[in-house]
Design a protein around this motif. Structure first.
Motif, PDB file in Angstrom:
ATOM      1  N   THR A  76      -1.689 -62.470   3.963  1.00 61.91           N
ATOM      2  CA  THR A  76      -0.821 -63.404   4.672  1.00 61.91           C
ATOM      3  C   THR A  76      -1.264 -64.844   4.468  1.00 61.91           C
ATOM      4  N   HIS A  77      -0.309 -65.694   4.154  1.00 59.58           N
ATOM      5  CA  HIS A  77      -0.621 -67.118   3.990  1.00 59.58           C
ATOM      6  C   HIS A  77      -1.020 -67.720   5.329  1.00 59.58           C
ATOM      7  N   ALA A  78      -2.063 -68.544   5.313  1.00 63.97           N
ATOM      8  CA  ALA A  78      -2.563 -69.161   6.540  1.00 63.97           C
ATOM      9  C   ALA A  78      -3.025 -70.584   6.259  1.00 63.97           C
ATOM     10  N   GLU A  79      -3.058 -71.371   7.317  1.00 62.49           N
ATOM     11  CA  GLU A  79      -3.524 -72.759   7.234  1.00 62.49           C
ATOM     12  C   GLU A  79      -4.829 -72.880   8.019  1.00 62.49           C
ATOM     13  N   LEU A  80      -5.820 -73.457   7.417  1.00 66.12           N
ATOM     14  CA  LEU A  80      -7.109 -73.615   8.082  1.00 66.12           C
ATOM     15  C   LEU A  80      -6.971 -74.565   9.270  1.00 66.12           C
ATOM     16  N   LEU A  81      -7.501 -74.158  10.419  1.00 62.48           N
ATOM     17  CA  LEU A  81      -7.513 -75.023  11.593  1.00 62.48           C
ATOM     18  C   LEU A  81      -8.697 -75.970  11.487  1.00 62.48           C
ATOM     19  N   GLY A  82      -8.426 -77.264  11.442  1.00 65.20           N
ATOM     20  CA  GLY A  82      -9.504 -78.235  11.286  1.00 65.20           C
ATOM     21  C   GLY A  82     -10.068 -78.191   9.887  1.00 65.20           C
TER      22      GLY A  82
ATOM     23  N   GLY B  10      -8.508 -78.876  15.885  1.00 67.28           N
ATOM     24  CA  GLY B  10      -7.409 -79.245  14.998  1.00 67.28           C
ATOM     25  C   GLY B  10      -7.546 -80.642  14.423  1.00 67.28           C
ATOM     26  N   THR B  11      -6.947 -80.834  13.260  1.00 68.66           N
ATOM     27  CA  THR B  11      -6.880 -82.174  12.686  1.00 68.66           C
ATOM     28  C   THR B  11      -5.892 -83.015  13.488  1.00 68.66           C
ATOM     29  N   ASP B  12      -5.891 -84.317  13.248  1.00 73.27           N
ATOM     30  CA  ASP B  12      -4.946 -85.194  13.963  1.00 73.27           C
ATOM     31  C   ASP B  12      -3.512 -84.758  13.707  1.00 73.27           C
ATOM     32  N   ALA B  13      -3.220 -84.378  12.461  1.00 71.79           N
ATOM     33  CA  ALA B  13      -1.857 -83.953  12.118  1.00 71.79           C
ATOM     34  C   ALA B  13      -1.493 -82.655  12.822  1.00 71.79           C
TER      35      ALA B  13
ATOM     36  N   ALA C  50     -15.093 -65.715   6.305  1.00 70.54           N
ATOM     37  CA  ALA C  50     -14.913 -66.317   4.982  1.00 70.54           C
ATOM     38  C   ALA C  50     -16.272 -66.553   4.339  1.00 70.54           C
ATOM     39  N   GLY C  51     -16.269 -66.652   3.014  1.00 72.61           N
ATOM     40  CA  GLY C  51     -17.468 -67.069   2.310  1.00 72.61           C
ATOM     41  C   GLY C  51     -18.319 -65.970   1.743  1.00 72.61           C
ATOM     42  N   GLY C  52     -18.016 -64.694   2.015  1.00 78.82           N
ATOM     43  CA  GLY C  52     -18.855 -63.623   1.502  1.00 78.82           C
ATOM     44  C   GLY C  52     -20.268 -63.731   2.033  1.00 78.82           C
ATOM     45  N   PHE C  53     -21.233 -63.256   1.264  1.00 83.93           N
ATOM     46  CA  PHE C  53     -22.622 -63.288   1.716  1.00 83.93           C
ATOM     47  C   PHE C  53     -23.273 -64.652   1.469  1.00 83.93           C
ATOM     48  N   ALA C  54     -22.758 -65.389   0.474  1.00 82.55           N
ATOM     49  CA  ALA C  54     -23.395 -66.662   0.117  1.00 82.55           C
ATOM     50  C   ALA C  54     -23.232 -67.697   1.215  1.00 82.55           C
ATOM     51  N   ARG C  55     -21.993 -67.826   1.737  1.00 74.51           N
ATOM     52  CA  ARG C  55     -21.725 -68.813   2.787  1.00 74.51           C
ATOM     53  C   ARG C  55     -20.957 -68.132   3.911  1.00 74.51           C
ATOM     54  N   SER C  56     -21.530 -67.112   4.464  1.00 75.90           N
ATOM     55  CA  SER C  56     -20.861 -66.337   5.504  1.00 75.90           C
ATOM     56  C   SER C  56     -20.611 -67.204   6.734  1.00 75.90           C
ATOM     57  N   ARG C  57     -19.366 -67.235   7.192  1.00 80.07           N
ATOM     58  CA  ARG C  57     -19.029 -68.041   8.368  1.00 80.07           C
ATOM     59  C   ARG C  57     -17.708 -67.562   8.954  1.00 80.07           C
ATOM     60  N   THR C  58     -17.473 -67.923  10.194  1.00 80.45           N
ATOM     61  CA  THR C  58     -16.229 -67.590  10.878  1.00 80.45           C
ATOM     62  C   THR C  58     -15.386 -68.848  10.993  1.00 80.45           C
ATOM     63  N   LEU C  59     -14.123 -68.754  10.595  1.00 80.92           N
ATOM     64  CA  LEU C  59     -13.189 -69.869  10.667  1.00 80.92           C
ATOM     65  C   LEU C  59     -11.947 -69.445  11.438  1.00 80.92           C
ATOM     66  N   LEU C  60     -11.177 -70.431  11.871  1.00 83.93           N
ATOM     67  CA  LEU C  60      -9.917 -70.168  12.552  1.00 83.93           C
ATOM     68  C   LEU C  60      -8.763 -70.631  11.673  1.00 83.93           C
ATOM     69  N   PHE C  61      -7.695 -69.843  11.675  1.00 82.38           N
ATOM     70  CA  PHE C  61      -6.547 -70.130  10.820  1.00 82.38           C
ATOM     71  C   PHE C  61      -5.256 -70.088  11.646  1.00 82.38           C
ATOM     72  N   LEU C  62      -4.288 -70.893  11.215  1.00 81.09           N
ATOM     73  CA  LEU C  62      -2.967 -70.913  11.830  1.00 81.09           C
ATOM     74  C   LEU C  62      -2.034 -70.029  11.014  1.00 81.09           C
ATOM     75  N   VAL C  63      -1.399 -69.084  11.670  1.00 80.01           N
ATOM     76  CA  VAL C  63      -0.431 -68.202  11.018  1.00 80.01           C
ATOM     77  C   VAL C  63       0.891 -68.333  11.768  1.00 80.01           C
ATOM     78  N   ARG C  64       1.921 -68.743  11.075  1.00 83.49           N
ATOM     79  CA  ARG C  64       3.236 -68.927  11.685  1.00 83.49           C
ATOM     80  C   ARG C  64       3.939 -67.580  11.865  1.00 83.49           C
ATOM     81  N   GLU C  65       4.894 -67.540  12.762  1.00 87.26           N
ATOM     82  CA  GLU C  65       5.569 -66.282  13.082  1.00 87.26           C
ATOM     83  C   GLU C  65       6.330 -65.689  11.902  1.00 87.26           C
TER      84      GLU C  65
END
Length: 394
Positions: A229-235, A103-106, A187-202
């Motif tokens: 669903t709207h999400a916030e990127l973790l970090g 997570g970011t500092d915030a 995220a990223g499709g085939f060009a920049r394929s990667r796994t990210l974590l997202f924050l989803v509120r209740e």
């Protein structure tokens, strides 16, 4: 490694055991699992306010106690003993370490103090049924379990200054009641394929959560659907999510091993108490040599699993990895202890009203989520190159 407990560790175990003995008996457990949330909010509040358990392994900067994974594993040995119905595993063992690591500092300043106080519950949502894979417990987690750019999994795409998620996770611990979801997505499709974590509120629009009927009712699970669903990127996008999940997997396995050992010890204790008072042919059935031998074998298994769990808890706090092997041994000990308990209780052991089956279901349910034991061992052997072929110069 110092095999002795500190005064602080002994106090944590003693205080927690007394609280759970008073507030988490069989009747309270059954009442809690039948509620919509699947746990007892009053017990969770007591664990948070009286013991600071949700923040036990969080830094004091964020309102935590400042202990390590070792203390958390010892505490979970006691919660496992009573199958305590609480969101402790999902919130404290799975979600909080990821928030702290990525997570970011915030984000840390906003979320971790609320987790430490017990007012915010959270969980980790992994696409499909791939929790053990994502945590690198049964194999390498660098595969396409998060989606891999194809249909399925959970897909993430940018939308303005945020992100949108679409997909489904099927075995989310406390996913129906957690106020915050940490969702692993591709995220990223085939060009920049990667796994990210997202924050989803209740309260996020498009979030649909349905409690599922789980084998282990004391470990509630949910299906989570994300419909744009709207999400916030973790970090940040550069975060090494796969490494963080692998590190989390080992520490979570150490905590789960401690929990399983506590449950196995309790199942064995219930059986020993029963065979001492149940009479057949004019004598307690516990006096028969065959029964003694069977329970002695279980006792040895439980003690060996306890030693492995304690070492794994110590290792996780010192940068070493032994969680997978400890979890395999602990799950096998719990399965043996609970199975023998059901059989030696005789007819009553097969009834829904007796608590013996709850321990057996905990063993089977944990193997489905985090195992099975033979795959935990196989992955540990592969990681150690135990069976790798070596060319020998002649």
């Amino acid at each position: 490694m110092d095999a002795g407990f500190t005064a602080e560790q002994d106090e944590i175990r003693r205080t927690l055991r007394e609280l759970l003995r008073a507030r988490c008996g069989p009747a309270e457990l059954r009442a809690a699992v039948d509620t919509p949330t699947g746990h007892d909010p009053a017990l969770w509040t007591a664990l948070a306010e009286q013991l600071g358990l949700p923040g036990l392994a969080l830094p004091e900067t964020y309102g935590g106690v400042g202990c390590s994974v070792t203390e958390l594993a010892l505490a979970c040995e006691e919660t496992g003993r009573f199958l305590a119905p609480s969101p402790l595993l999902a919130t404290t063992t799975l979600a909080a370490p990821l928030l702290l690591a990525l997570g970011t500092d915030a984000q840390r300043a906003e979320l971790l103090p609320r987790i430490a106080s017990g007012t915010l519950t959270a969980t980790l949502a992994v696409p499909g049924t791939h929790l053990a894979t994502a945590l690198a417990l049964t194999g390498d987690n660098a595969g396409d379990w998060a989606g891999g750019g194809r249909a399925g999994g959970v897909q993430a795409r940018r939308a303005g200054d945020g992100w949108r998620l679409y997909g489904q996770a099927d075995q989310v611990l406390d996913g129906h009641s957690a106020r915050l979801l940490l969702v692993a997505a591709h995220a990223g499709g085939f060009a920049r394929s990667r796994t990210l974590l997202f924050l989803v509120r209740e309260d996020a629009a498009g979030l649909v959560r349905t409690r599922q009927t789980a084998l282990d009712a004391t470990r509630p699970q949910a299906r989570v659907q994300l419909r744009d669903t709207h999400a916030e990127l973790l970090g940040g996008e550069e975060a090494d999510v796969l490494t963080a999940l692998a590190v989390l997997g080992d520490s979570a396995a150490a905590v789960l091993a401690g929990e399983a050992v506590g449950a196995a010890d309790r199942a064995l204790g219930l059986t020993v108490a029963y065979v001492r008072q149940r009479e057949q042919f004019g004598r307690p059935i516990g006096s028969f040599q065959a029964v003694k031998h069977r329970l002695a074998d279980v006792y040895v298994q439980v003690q060996a699993a306890r030693s492995a769990a304690y070492y794994a808890a110590w290792a996780a706090a010192h940068g070493e990895r032994a969680g997978g092997l400890a979890l395999a041994q602990a799950l096998e000990a719990l399965r043996s202890a609970s199975a023998e308990g059901i059989q030696l209780h005789g007819g009553i052991g097969f009834t829904w009203e007796h608590e013996a089956h709850l321990y057996f279901k905990r063993a089977c349910g944990d193997e489905l989520l985090f195992g099975p034991a033979h795959r935990l061992r196989a992955h540990a052997a592969d990681a150690a190159h135990l069976f790798a072929s070596v060319e020998v110069a002649v």
